[in-house]
Scaffold this motif. Sequence first.
Motif, short mmCIF file in Angstrom:
data_model
loop_
_atom_site.label_atom_id
_atom_site.label_comp_id
_atom_site.label_asym_id
_atom_site.label_seq_id
_atom_site.Cartn_x
_atom_site.Cartn_y
_atom_site.Cartn_z
N GLY A 226 -33.43 -40.28 15.88
CA GLY A 226 -34.52 -40.13 14.93
C GLY A 226 -35.17 -38.77 14.92
O GLY A 226 -36.22 -38.57 14.31
N ASP A 227 -34.56 -37.80 15.59
CA ASP A 227 -35.09 -36.44 15.64
C ASP A 227 -34.55 -35.67 14.43
O ASP A 227 -33.59 -34.89 14.53
N ALA A 228 -35.16 -35.91 13.29
CA ALA A 228 -34.64 -35.37 12.04
C ALA A 228 -34.65 -33.85 12.02
O ALA A 228 -33.71 -33.22 11.52
N ARG A 232 -31.22 -31.81 11.53
CA ARG A 232 -31.02 -30.98 10.34
C ARG A 232 -30.78 -29.52 10.68
O ARG A 232 -30.00 -28.84 10.02
N GLU A 233 -31.44 -29.03 11.71
CA GLU A 233 -31.21 -27.65 12.14
C GLU A 233 -29.78 -27.47 12.64
O GLU A 233 -29.10 -26.49 12.29
N LEU A 234 -29.31 -28.41 13.45
CA LEU A 234 -27.94 -28.33 13.96
C LEU A 234 -26.94 -28.47 12.82
O LEU A 234 -25.92 -27.78 12.78
N ASN A 235 -27.23 -29.35 11.88
CA ASN A 235 -26.31 -29.56 10.77
C ASN A 235 -26.27 -28.36 9.83
O ASN A 235 -25.22 -28.04 9.27
N ALA A 236 -27.41 -27.69 9.67
CA ALA A 236 -27.43 -26.52 8.79
C ALA A 236 -26.46 -25.44 9.27
O ALA A 236 -25.82 -24.76 8.46
N ALA A 237 -26.34 -25.30 10.59
CA ALA A 237 -25.41 -24.32 11.14
C ALA A 237 -23.96 -24.73 10.89
O ALA A 237 -23.07 -23.87 10.83
#
Length: 295
Positions: A226-228, A232-237
């Motif tokens: 649940g740590d959106a 999202r930061e990891l996914n953006a990379a």
Amino acid sequence: MKQMRGSIVALVTPMTPSGAVDEQSLRQLVDWHVESGTVALVSVGTTGESATLDEAEHCEVIAKTLELAAGRIPVIAGTGANSTTEAIRLTRCAQEAGADAALLVTPYYNKPTQEGLYQHHKAVAEAVDLPQWLYNVPGRTACDLLPETVARLAEIPNIVGLKDATGDLSRVERLRALCGADFLLYSGDDGTGCEFMLAGGDGVISVTTNVVPARMQAMCAAALAGDARTARELNAALDPLHQGLFVESNPIPVKWALTEMGLCQPGIRLPLTWLSAQHHERLRGLLWDLGCISD
């Protein structure tokens, strides 16, 4: 089955330049995923070139993957077919080899009705007592397994999950409401996988995980916790890689990437061809940016 939440790799089937299955590279890849925290392997799915392996090879690669995994990581066997009898044979073969579950793509090309899809999956589930995950990828199969049909199939005890590759995030809530909390929901679309999990999904069956397994598992773990913001930061990379691995039909780009990384030989089977030279610079740059290659 609930322990299989997170990053599941849609594993390539490594091949030699002549097109033979490369067992040495397969061993290297399995070991790497175990070490990197990947939660499970999908053997001989779409990314594993199931369409160009004959039935004997299909069963042999599943069995070899299970042998190499040696109980260290679950193995889900891709056993779908557009013939119900063939899907039953492949699923039975996977069960005999010791697979933890089977992943069955909807019958492709022949465009069955929703009732036909229901009867197909019901027949396989009743014929083979192995946990089975449905796989809906309309962009490849020309048919769409609708949420209401998934809900009917979820009532069959050994149909326990769905890989949804539609990229339609509005389906997650609908599927969860129809199928219940225990039914496993996986994204089959790397580009929307993070949001799929944040919306209530259980993980991603991923092409990108072939290339950056530890990074994908970290992103999935954050999303499932649940740590959106972190997810999202990891996914953006990773998003440029999600996109780059589909510049040509999967698994063409991912097999090229793994070859650049020294993890595979340059082998793929017709009618798939090696990645066009016009895309090399872009993908090589993405691999460099993520630390996958150093020169």
